[in-house]
Write a protein that holds these residues in place. Structure first.
Motif, PDB file in Angstrom:
ATOM      1  N   LYS A   4       0.826  -1.208   0.000  1.00  0.00           N
ATOM      2  CA  LYS A   4       0.000   0.000   0.000  1.00  0.00           C
ATOM      3  C   LYS A   4       0.859   1.257   0.000  1.00  0.00           C
ATOM      4  O   LYS A   4       0.467   2.299  -0.541  1.00  0.00           O
ATOM      5  CB  LYS A   4      -0.934  -0.010   1.217  1.00  0.00           C
ATOM      6  CG  LYS A   4      -2.052   1.010   1.126  1.00  0.00           C
ATOM      7  CD  LYS A   4      -3.061   0.823   2.254  1.00  0.00           C
ATOM      8  CE  LYS A   4      -4.210   1.819   2.116  1.00  0.00           C
ATOM      9  NZ  LYS A   4      -5.228   1.642   3.184  1.00  0.00           N
ATOM     10  N   TYR A  35       3.309   1.786  -1.699  1.00  0.00           N
ATOM     11  CA  TYR A  35       3.715   2.025  -3.083  1.00  0.00           C
ATOM     12  C   TYR A  35       2.501   2.065  -4.012  1.00  0.00           C
ATOM     13  O   TYR A  35       2.625   1.834  -5.221  1.00  0.00           O
ATOM     14  CB  TYR A  35       4.703   0.945  -3.523  1.00  0.00           C
ATOM     15  CG  TYR A  35       6.005   1.000  -2.752  1.00  0.00           C
ATOM     16  CD1 TYR A  35       7.085   1.738  -3.226  1.00  0.00           C
ATOM     17  CD2 TYR A  35       6.137   0.336  -1.535  1.00  0.00           C
ATOM     18  CE1 TYR A  35       8.281   1.797  -2.514  1.00  0.00           C
ATOM     19  CE2 TYR A  35       7.329   0.390  -0.818  1.00  0.00           C
ATOM     20  CZ  TYR A  35       8.389   1.120  -1.308  1.00  0.00           C
ATOM     21  OH  TYR A  35       9.576   1.186  -0.587  1.00  0.00           O
ATOM     22  N   ASP A  36       1.342   2.338  -3.431  1.00  0.00           N
ATOM     23  CA  ASP A  36       0.085   2.502  -4.184  1.00  0.00           C
ATOM     24  C   ASP A  36      -0.333   1.241  -4.938  1.00  0.00           C
ATOM     25  O   ASP A  36      -1.001   1.319  -5.967  1.00  0.00           O
ATOM     26  CB  ASP A  36       0.196   3.678  -5.176  1.00  0.00           C
ATOM     27  CG  ASP A  36       0.451   5.005  -4.467  1.00  0.00           C
ATOM     28  OD1 ASP A  36      -0.137   5.214  -3.395  1.00  0.00           O
ATOM     29  OD2 ASP A  36       1.241   5.804  -4.983  1.00  0.00           O
ATOM     30  N   ILE A  37       0.078   0.092  -4.432  1.00  0.00           N
ATOM     31  CA  ILE A  37      -0.316  -1.178  -5.049  1.00  0.00           C
ATOM     32  C   ILE A  37      -1.520  -1.719  -4.292  1.00  0.00           C
ATOM     33  O   ILE A  37      -1.450  -1.999  -3.099  1.00  0.00           O
ATOM     34  CB  ILE A  37       0.841  -2.192  -5.034  1.00  0.00           C
ATOM     35  CG1 ILE A  37       1.992  -1.680  -5.908  1.00  0.00           C
ATOM     36  CG2 ILE A  37       0.379  -3.564  -5.520  1.00  0.00           C
ATOM     37  CD1 ILE A  37       3.236  -2.552  -5.865  1.00  0.00           C
ATOM     38  N   GLU A  38      -2.632  -1.856  -4.992  1.00  0.00           N
ATOM     39  CA  GLU A  38      -3.886  -2.292  -4.373  1.00  0.00           C
ATOM     40  C   GLU A  38      -4.022  -3.816  -4.344  1.00  0.00           C
ATOM     41  O   GLU A  38      -4.553  -4.381  -3.397  1.00  0.00           O
ATOM     42  CB  GLU A  38      -5.072  -1.692  -5.140  1.00  0.00           C
ATOM     43  CG  GLU A  38      -5.155  -0.172  -5.091  1.00  0.00           C
ATOM     44  CD  GLU A  38      -5.651   0.338  -3.746  1.00  0.00           C
ATOM     45  OE1 GLU A  38      -6.374  -0.404  -3.069  1.00  0.00           O
ATOM     46  OE2 GLU A  38      -5.313   1.487  -3.394  1.00  0.00           O
ATOM     47  N   LYS A  58      -1.988  -1.371  -9.485  1.00  0.00           N
ATOM     48  CA  LYS A  58      -2.413  -0.139  -8.826  1.00  0.00           C
ATOM     49  C   LYS A  58      -3.924   0.026  -8.980  1.00  0.00           C
ATOM     50  O   LYS A  58      -4.599  -0.832  -9.570  1.00  0.00           O
ATOM     51  CB  LYS A  58      -1.660   1.048  -9.440  1.00  0.00           C
ATOM     52  CG  LYS A  58      -0.146   0.940  -9.290  1.00  0.00           C
ATOM     53  CD  LYS A  58       0.587   2.020 -10.066  1.00  0.00           C
ATOM     54  CE  LYS A  58       0.392   3.389  -9.451  1.00  0.00           C
ATOM     55  NZ  LYS A  58       1.217   4.413 -10.124  1.00  0.00           N
ATOM     56  N   LYS A  59      -4.464   1.105  -8.476  1.00  0.00           N
ATOM     57  CA  LYS A  59      -5.904   1.293  -8.503  1.00  0.00           C
ATOM     58  C   LYS A  59      -6.444   1.331  -9.924  1.00  0.00           C
ATOM     59  O   LYS A  59      -7.555   0.863 -10.201  1.00  0.00           O
ATOM     60  CB  LYS A  59      -6.266   2.591  -7.768  1.00  0.00           C
ATOM     61  CG  LYS A  59      -7.730   2.691  -7.410  1.00  0.00           C
ATOM     62  CD  LYS A  59      -7.971   3.869  -6.476  1.00  0.00           C
ATOM     63  CE  LYS A  59      -9.440   3.895  -6.021  1.00  0.00           C
ATOM     64  NZ  LYS A  59      -9.699   5.008  -5.073  1.00  0.00           N
ATOM     65  N   TRP A  81       0.323  -2.337 -13.859  1.00  0.00           N
ATOM     66  CA  TRP A  81       1.243  -3.162 -13.077  1.00  0.00           C
ATOM     67  C   TRP A  81       2.412  -2.333 -12.576  1.00  0.00           C
ATOM     68  O   TRP A  81       2.982  -1.515 -13.294  1.00  0.00           O
ATOM     69  CB  TRP A  81       1.764  -4.326 -13.910  1.00  0.00           C
ATOM     70  CG  TRP A  81       2.736  -5.194 -13.162  1.00  0.00           C
ATOM     71  CD1 TRP A  81       4.102  -5.112 -13.183  1.00  0.00           C
ATOM     72  CD2 TRP A  81       2.418  -6.270 -12.283  1.00  0.00           C
ATOM     73  NE1 TRP A  81       4.648  -6.066 -12.368  1.00  0.00           N
ATOM     74  CE2 TRP A  81       3.645  -6.796 -11.802  1.00  0.00           C
ATOM     75  CE3 TRP A  81       1.227  -6.839 -11.845  1.00  0.00           C
ATOM     76  CZ2 TRP A  81       3.688  -7.861 -10.917  1.00  0.00           C
ATOM     77  CZ3 TRP A  81       1.268  -7.902 -10.966  1.00  0.00           C
ATOM     78  CH2 TRP A  81       2.492  -8.407 -10.505  1.00  0.00           C
ATOM     79  N   LYS A  82       2.797  -2.561 -11.319  1.00  0.00           N
ATOM     80  CA  LYS A  82       3.968  -1.904 -10.748  1.00  0.00           C
ATOM     81  C   LYS A  82       4.818  -2.951 -10.040  1.00  0.00           C
ATOM     82  O   LYS A  82       4.330  -3.675  -9.174  1.00  0.00           O
ATOM     83  CB  LYS A  82       3.551  -0.817  -9.755  1.00  0.00           C
ATOM     84  CG  LYS A  82       4.741  -0.049  -9.167  1.00  0.00           C
ATOM     85  CD  LYS A  82       4.287   1.088  -8.284  1.00  0.00           C
ATOM     86  CE  LYS A  82       5.472   1.873  -7.728  1.00  0.00           C
ATOM     87  NZ  LYS A  82       5.038   3.023  -6.899  1.00  0.00           N
TER      88      LYS A  82
END
Length: 291
Positions: A58, A60-63, A94-95, A99-100
Motif C-alpha cells: 500500500k 507504493y500505491d499497489i492495491e 495499482k488502482k 502493473w507496478k
C-alpha cells in the motif's frame, strides 16, 4: 507423488506471467507447541503474513498483489515445527489496474511486525496463563527468522520445482524409514547445519505420535490464497489479469511404477537379475477370485 506433481503443475499454470519469490516465515521454538492445541493460531498467523504485505504494498500505491501461503508443521526430523512457505508476486496492480513491480522488502520492518502480531495472537489465545506471559516476554527479545531474500521464481521450471517441493509433501518419505524391530523405528534426515545424514531411533508409539501431530482438523486449509490469487476477487480484476496468465504448460505425463522404481533404486523390476532378460506378465492370480 503423482498427485503432488499434478497439483504443482496445475498451480504453476495459475501463476501470472510475472516474477514471484519464495520466502519463509518461522517461529521461535519456545512457541512451537501452542498451535498444537489451538490449530486455528496457524490460520491467524497466515492472515498476519497477508496483513504485513498488504501494508507494505500500500505504501507504493499497489492495491492488488498475489500471495499464496502454505502452512507447514514438520521439520526434517518430523517433529512439530510450524513455519510458513510463501509465494509472493514481486509487484501488483495499482488502482487503475496498471502493473507496478516491487522487489524491496526491508527485514527490520517485517521482522518486528511479524514478531508483534504473532506474540499478540498467542497472548490473546492464552490470556490467563502465567507461563505463556513469561515466554512472550522472552520472545520479544528474539528475532523471528524470515527469509525475505528467498528464491526468485521467474520461469515455469523453477516455479514447478519449488511449488512441488514445499507445498505438497508428507511429513516423512517412506524410503527414509530404514528399520523397524523390537517396537523401535529408525529413520534418517539431513541436518540443516552440517548437511550430514542423521539416524534417529524412536519407540513405535512416539514415532506414530510425531506423525499424528501433523494431521490437521477436518476443513483446515493448509494452503491459503490472497490478493488476486484468492477465489473471490472482483470481476473487473479477474477479467484484467487473464492476459497476464502464462501460456498453458504441456501436461506432465506421470511415470509408470516401473519407471519410478528405476529412478529411485536404479534397478529395473522387470529385468531378471540372473539372465538379464525382460520378464513378461503372463497371468494374474488373486487369492480370493483365482486366475
Amino acid at each position: 507423488k503423482i498427485y503432488a506433481e499434478k497439483w504443482a503443475h496445475k498451480l504453476s499454470s495459475q501463476l501470472i506471467d510475472k516474477k514471484h519469490k519464495h520466502m519463509i516465515f518461522t517461529l521461535p521454538k519456545e512457541i512451537w507447541n501452542y498451535p498444537i492445541i489451538k490449530r486455528d493460531l496457524l490460520a491467524t498467523f497466515s492472515e498476519h503474513i497477508k496483513t504485513l504485505f498488504k501494508a507494505w504494498f500500500k505504501k507504493y500505491d499497489i492495491e492488488n498483489f498475489g500471495l499464496i501461503v502454505a502452512i507447514h508443521t514438520f521439520s526434517r526430523d518430523s517433529s512439530f515445527h510450524p513455519h510458513f512457505h510463501v509465494i509472493l508476486s514481486l509487484g501488483g496492480f495499482k488502482k487503475n489496474l496498471t502493473w507496478k513491480s516491487l522487489e524491496f522488502f526491508p527485514p527490520k520492518f517485517f521482522n518486528n511486525s511479524w514478531r508483534y502480531l504473532v506474540l499478540k495472537s498467542i497472548a490473546n489465545a492464552y490470556p490467563k496463563c502465567k507461563k505463556t506471559k513469561e515466554i512472550i516476554s522472552l520472545c520479544y527479545k528474539k528475532d523471528f527468522f524470515i527469509n525475505l531474500k528467498g528464491e526468485t521464481l521467474d520461469n515455469e521450471v523453477s516455479a514447478l520445482k519449488y511449488i512441488g517441493r514445499y507445498l505438497m509433501r508428507p511429513a516423512i518419505a517412506e524410503y527414509r524409514i530404514t528399520k523397524f524391530e523390537n517396537n523401535q523405528v529408525t529413520f534418517w534426515y539431513i541436518d540443516v547445519a552440517t548437511k550430514e545424514k542423521i539416524f534417529l531411533t524412536l519407540p513405535l508409539f512416539k514415532f506414530i505420535g510425531r506423525l499424528i501431530l501433523h494431521i490437521n482438523p477436518k476443513g483446515f486449509k493448509a494452503i491459503r490464497r490472497y490478493g488476486f490469487y484468492a477465489r473471490n476477487i472482483k470481476t473487473n480484476l479477474k477479467s484484467h489479469i487473464r492476459c497476464f496468465f502464462k501460456k498453458k504448460i504441456s501436461a506432465i505425463i506421470p511415470l509408470t511404477w516401473r519407471e519410478r522404481i528405476f529412478k529411485i533404486y536404479g534397478k529395473d523390476p522387470l529385468i531378471c537379475p540372473n539372465c538379464f532378460t525382460e520378464m513378461k506378465l503372463t497371468s494374474f492370480h488373486h487369492k480370493k477370485y483365482g486366475d
